[in-house]
Design an enzyme around this catalytic site. Structure first.
Site, PDB file in Angstrom:
ATOM      1  N   CYS A  88     -66.879  52.936  10.233  1.00  0.00           N
ATOM      2  CA  CYS A  88     -66.191  53.885   9.448  1.00  0.00           C
ATOM      3  C   CYS A  88     -66.618  55.292   9.965  1.00  0.00           C
ATOM      4  CB  CYS A  88     -66.613  53.863   7.910  1.00  0.00           C
ATOM      5  SG  CYS A  88     -65.248  54.587   6.914  1.00  0.00           S
ATOM      6  N   HIS A 196     -65.764  47.802   6.835  1.00  0.00           N
ATOM      7  CA  HIS A 196     -67.136  47.859   6.369  1.00  0.00           C
ATOM      8  C   HIS A 196     -67.789  46.334   6.331  1.00  0.00           C
ATOM      9  CE1 HIS A 196     -67.876  52.096   5.371  1.00  0.00           C
ATOM     10  NE2 HIS A 196     -66.511  51.947   4.923  1.00  0.00           N
ATOM     11  N   GLU A 198     -70.614  45.447   6.378  1.00  0.00           N
ATOM     12  CA  GLU A 198     -71.811  45.347   5.457  1.00  0.00           C
ATOM     13  C   GLU A 198     -71.642  45.205   4.087  1.00  0.00           C
ATOM     14  OE1 GLU A 198     -70.535  47.951   6.611  1.00  0.00           O
ATOM     15  OE2 GLU A 198     -70.797  49.822   5.120  1.00  0.00           O
TER      16      GLU A 198
END
Lengths: 216, 348
Positions: A88, A196, A198
């Site tokens: 990002c 993302h 994560e």
């Protein structure tokens, strides 16, 4: 003992702790790298630039961070072949730093978007998600306002010819050129994506496809 | 003379009986900035003078309730070592006047209430009530509020995970924007309160510099609407979620190192309400030097400084010997940390 993975922190980075936990959950030793400090480019087995808003991103996403002291060391490490992952805002920073081709501009709809996306792996990546083979699909969340990848035609052709497109969106959410969600440099040690991973580590998060990205 | 008095009451949004009470408490008529202080502190927004009676009916008697009314947020013990801080607050008036900033600073304010307690904010929610979609300004209001919430939350890194939105004609002239934040205390993490104590301890201003935004915002937010909402735009605060993120990290860091005696965010009526609340809860006085407050504009008057609602600022009390470490942490995050006064033995 193997070298640690360095996670870069800028003022305003806000996915740093998630990335730290994600890496640690896959067995990596993780260390913070502060924006104002240089570091030993030989001291890390990989670097990760997490998402967020470096320095607030009031000028242009990633523009200030790309010129920070910590990025000078990151650049040295990248040139030496150390694997670097941008997520990002990290993607935006790597583009602004000229370490990845292209730029990320405001979404076509001019709004912040936040959703789960199906992604296609166009070319496999030897470091981040190294067990995933081209052609597979994965599902990850996005959350961005400046996530529309843009590159001029000849640049796009170069990316395609050299196999530098990493991920594409199955359904383009932001107007990105050629549905691009992630790219790599020619040497394939620097890679970045807008989604993302994560945020997709456990079932309770809504999906587990992100874990593979942190298995270094 | 009489009309001058009436004009003053109007300016400071106080009525005659409130004026008489002030004069009785002080033993003389109010002077100078005292007018502004009473105006802000006795506004509905700060004192809940008309809603207090209803708030008292809310249930809060349980051994699971660790903190309740009177603190910046409630804290509930979930068991198994986990505690959560949460609070919901309206930001209706600012959002009606300037929807993006109004909603954004609503989110910012509620987040500060949470990390002021020492909890890390982990989630946001909203309860929004809009008027008929065809009502005047309703479409830009909806758009601005939604953008303001999303923009602030995204930048500060706290997800909006749930909420409720309603449309009804009764809200056409007065939309409701309620923001809620939830924070988590990990096992062993301490709850911080706003009670100032320890005469000789220092009063420290941290965060963003003080500007003119939001001066008289608290008393504005307590009024009913007339036709002049555009004219009130300068009383709306401007949020900077990037600063808020820095403030979250630096405040949690000083709390983790146990460097703070008391801490309070500067929300409605800014420095006025934060300092008065800290002093009154601790039963102490605070001596404050307004000339030490970091300013964006050097020409601000003492009244401006006291009433500014510039966002992303906190007031804390610490032992003098711990100030150096506190300042180092805030400076590392690029924020101001200035001693602006000290705790005195007694209230005035």
């Amino acid at each position: 003992m193997s070298l640690p993975v360095g996670v870069l922190r800028f003022p305003g980075t806000n996915c740093d702790r998630d990335v730290f936990e994600a890496l640690a959950s896959q067995g990596a030793r993780v260390e913070w790298l502060w924006h104002a400090d240089r570091f030993d480019p030989k001291g890390y087995r990989a670097l990760v630039l997490p998402g967020g808003f470096s320095y607030g991103d009031y000028l242009r996403s990633g523009a200030l961070a790309a010129r920070s002291p910590v990025m000078e060391s990151a650049r040295e490490a990248a040139v030496r072949g150390v694997p670097v992952l941008g997520i990002c805002n990290g993607f935006q920073i790597l583009c602004e730093a000229g370490l990845l081709p292209g730029v990320l501009i405001r979404n076509q709809g001019l709004r912040f978007i936040d959703d789960w996306m199906e992604l296609n792996l166009v070319n496999s990546q030897p470091h981040f998600g190294r067990r995933m083979t081209a052609g597979i699909r994965t599902r990850l969340p996005i959350a961005h306002a400046d996530g529309r990848y843009y590159i001029e035609e000849d640049g796009l052709k170069r990316l395609q010819d050299r196999g530098q497109i990493w991920w594409t969106f199955a359904k383009n959410p932001n107007g990105a050129v050629a549905d691009i969600a992630g790219v790599m440099n020619e040497a394939r040690n620097i890679a970045a994506l807008m989604p993302h991973p994560e945020r997709a580590m456990y079932e309770w998060m809504g999906g587990t496809d992100g874990a593979a990205f942190f298995d270094l | 003379m009489k009309s001058e008095h009436a004009a003053k009451l109007k300016t400071y949004r106080l009525n005659e009986s409130e004026y008489e009470l002030i004069a009785r408490l002080l033993g003389r008529p109010p002077r100078g900035v005292e007018w502004a202080l009473f105006s802000a502190l006795w506004s509905e927004h700060c004192s809940y003078k008309s809603s207090k009676v209803h708030l008292k009916k809310l249930f809060n008697k349980s051994s699971r309730v660790l903190e309740s009314f009177g603190e910046n947020a409630g804290v509930v013990d979930l068991g198994e070592g986990e505690r959560v801080a949460f609070k919901i607050e309206s930001h209706n008036h600012p959002s009606f006047i300037e929807p993006y900033q109004g909603a954004a600073t609503g989110v910012g304010g509620i987040l500060r209430d949470i990390f002021t307690m020492g909890a890390r904010p982990i989630a946001l929610a909203d309860y929004l009530c809009f008027g008929e979609p065809s009502a005047p300004r309703m479409s830009p209001l909806v758009d601005g509020v939604v953008r303001g919430i999303g923009g602030y939350g995204n930048c500060v890194g706290v997800p909006t995970i749930t909420g409720q939105t309603e449309f009804h004609e009764s809200y056409s002239g007065n939309i409701l924007v309620n923001a809620m934040a939830v924070g988590l205390f990990r096992p062993g993490e301490k709850i911080f309160l706003s009670k100032a104590k320890g005469p000789g301890n220092w009063v420290v201003y941290v965060g963003a510099k003080t500007g003119r935004d939001g001066v008289h915002g608290a008393s504005m937010a307590s009024e009913s609407f007339e036709a002049d909402s555009a004219a009130k735009r300068p009383t709306v605060q401007i949020g900077d979620p990037f600063y808020e993120k820095l403030l979250i990290e630096s405040c949690l860091e000083v709390m983790k190192e146990d460097l703070v005696v008391a801490i309070q965010d500067m929300g409605a009526a800014g420095l006025t309400s934060s300092s008065f609340e800290m002093a009154s809860k601790g039963g102490v006085g605070l001596s404050i030097h307004l000339d030490r407050v970091p300013l964006r504009d050097a020409s601000m008057t003492p009244e401006d400084i006291l009433l500014s609602e510039s966002q992303e600022r906190m007031l804390l009390v610490c032992e003098p010997r711990k100030f150096e470490r506190i300042a180092a942490i805030f400076h590392r995050w690029g924020l101001d940390a200035v001693t602006i006064g000290e705790v005195t033995g007694k209230g005035l």
